[in-house]
Design an enzyme around this catalytic site. Sequence first.
Site, mmCIF file in Angstrom:
data_model
loop_
_atom_site.group_PDB
_atom_site.id
_atom_site.type_symbol
_atom_site.label_atom_id
_atom_site.label_comp_id
_atom_site.label_asym_id
_atom_site.label_seq_id
_atom_site.Cartn_x
_atom_site.Cartn_y
_atom_site.Cartn_z
ATOM 1 C CG ASP A 258 -1.234 1.558 -8.236
ATOM 2 O OD1 ASP A 258 -0.457 0.880 -7.716
ATOM 3 O OD2 ASP A 258 -2.199 2.295 -7.515
ATOM 4 N N GLY A 259 -0.050 -1.144 -9.561
ATOM 5 C CA GLY A 259 -0.401 -2.521 -9.823
ATOM 6 C C GLY A 259 -1.849 -2.578 -9.359
ATOM 7 C CB ALA A 260 -4.371 -4.139 -10.629
ATOM 8 N N GLY B 98 -3.203 -4.000 -0.505
ATOM 9 C CA GLY B 98 -2.381 -3.455 0.366
ATOM 10 C C GLY B 98 -2.860 -2.361 1.207
ATOM 11 C CB SER C 84 0.602 1.652 -2.813
ATOM 12 O OG SER C 84 0.853 2.914 -2.796
ATOM 13 N N GLY C 85 2.557 -0.906 -3.352
ATOM 14 C CA GLY C 85 2.659 -2.416 -3.557
ATOM 15 C C GLY C 85 3.894 -2.932 -4.117
ATOM 16 C CD GLU D 252 -3.446 1.728 -4.235
ATOM 17 O OE1 GLU D 252 -2.223 1.137 -4.380
ATOM 18 O OE2 GLU D 252 -4.608 0.923 -4.342
ATOM 19 C CE LYS E 184 -1.178 -9.520 -8.380
ATOM 20 N NZ LYS E 184 -0.513 -8.279 -8.146
ATOM 21 C CB THR F 242 3.477 -4.540 -9.475
ATOM 22 O OG1 THR F 242 2.942 -5.606 -9.010
ATOM 23 C CG2 THR F 242 3.904 -4.660 -11.061
HETATM 24 C C1 5RP Z 1 -2.409 -1.525 -2.838
HETATM 25 C C2 5RP Z 1 -2.904 -2.201 -4.226
HETATM 26 C C3 5RP Z 1 -1.830 -2.703 -5.132
HETATM 27 O O1 5RP Z 1 -1.481 -2.450 -6.245
HETATM 28 C C4 5RP Z 1 -2.408 -4.257 -5.215
HETATM 29 O O2 5RP Z 1 -2.479 -5.072 -3.975
HETATM 30 C C5 5RP Z 1 -1.113 -5.019 -5.904
HETATM 31 O O3 5RP Z 1 0.132 -5.470 -5.124
HETATM 32 P P1 5RP Z 1 1.203 -6.104 -5.660
HETATM 33 O O4 5RP Z 1 1.883 -5.206 -6.846
HETATM 34 O O5 5RP Z 1 2.110 -6.054 -4.501
HETATM 35 O O6 5RP Z 1 0.959 -7.288 -6.109
HETATM 36 O O7 5RP Z 1 -4.088 -1.990 -4.651
HETATM 37 O O8 5RP Z 1 -3.450 -1.175 -2.393
#
Ligand code: 5RP
Length: 227
Positions: free
Chosen positions: A83-85, A99, A29-30, A105, A123, A32
Site C-alpha cells: 500500500d502507499g502512504a 484517500g 488504495s491511492g 487499510e 512522502k 501508488t
Molecule cells: C489512501 C491512502 C493512500 O495510500 C495514501 O493517501 C497515498 O496515496 P497516493 O499513493 O495517491 O499518494 O492512505 O487512504
Amino acid sequence: MSVHDEQKRAAARRALELVEPGMLLGIGSGTTARFFIEALGERVAEGLRVSAVATSRESEELARRLGIVVVDDPLQPIDLAVDGADEIDPQLRLIKGHGGALFREKLVASSARRFIVIADASKLARRLGQTFVPVEILPFLWRQTARRLAGLGADVRLRAGQDTPYVTDNGNFILDLTFTGGIEDPEGVAAAIKATTGVLEHGLFLGLATGAIVAEVEGLRILGSLS
Ligand code: 5RP
C-alpha cells in the site's frame, strides 16, 4: 508521466517482485497502489495465480477488471500487503488515509504477515504530522466527537465530499486533524485519538509496516526489511 508518478511506478514494480504464486495479497488504495494493481494485473494476465483482499471499492473494481481474484473474508492470513502512504518517518511509522480508505487499510495491514509500503520520495518525513491525520468517525453526533478531538490540541476539519460531507466506503465521516509543528509523540497521540468516543479508526499506522520501497531520483531506497 510526472517524476512523482515515475517514482511511484518504480516502487510498485519493485514490490511486485515480492509476489509469489498462490499468495493471498492485500492491495492498497491511492495512486501508488494503483500502479501496483495494474502491474499485478499484467502478471495475472500472463498466468500468475494469486488472490487479493482490497482496501477500497475503487481498488476492488480495478483489480476485478484486470482479472485479479478478489476475496472478502478469507480464512487464511494475508501473506503480503502492499500500500502507499502519505507520510513515512525514519522508524517506518506512517500517516495514511488521505484517500479516505484508512479503516480497511489498517485492517488489512494488521492482518498481513508482511506489510510493504510503496512511495515516492515526497512522502518521507523526519517527523510525522507535516500534513494531517485522517480519523474515521461515526456520523452520529460527529460534532461532539470533533470537539473532543480538538481537545487533543489539533485543528479539526470535517472532510468535504462533492457537496456533502465525504462518506467512506464504510458509510462514515472523516475528520482531518492538523497538529501545528508536527506530532512529537505519535504513540501518545494515537492512543488518545483511539480512546475518544465516536472514533472508529485513525490514520497513524505505528509498528505495522515491515518494510518500505521509496523511489528517489537516485534510485530505490529500502527501509526496514522486504523479506
Ligand atoms: C489512501 C491512502 C493512500 O495510500 C495514501 O493517501 C497515498 O496515496 P497516493 O499513493 O495517491 O499518494 O492512505 O487512504
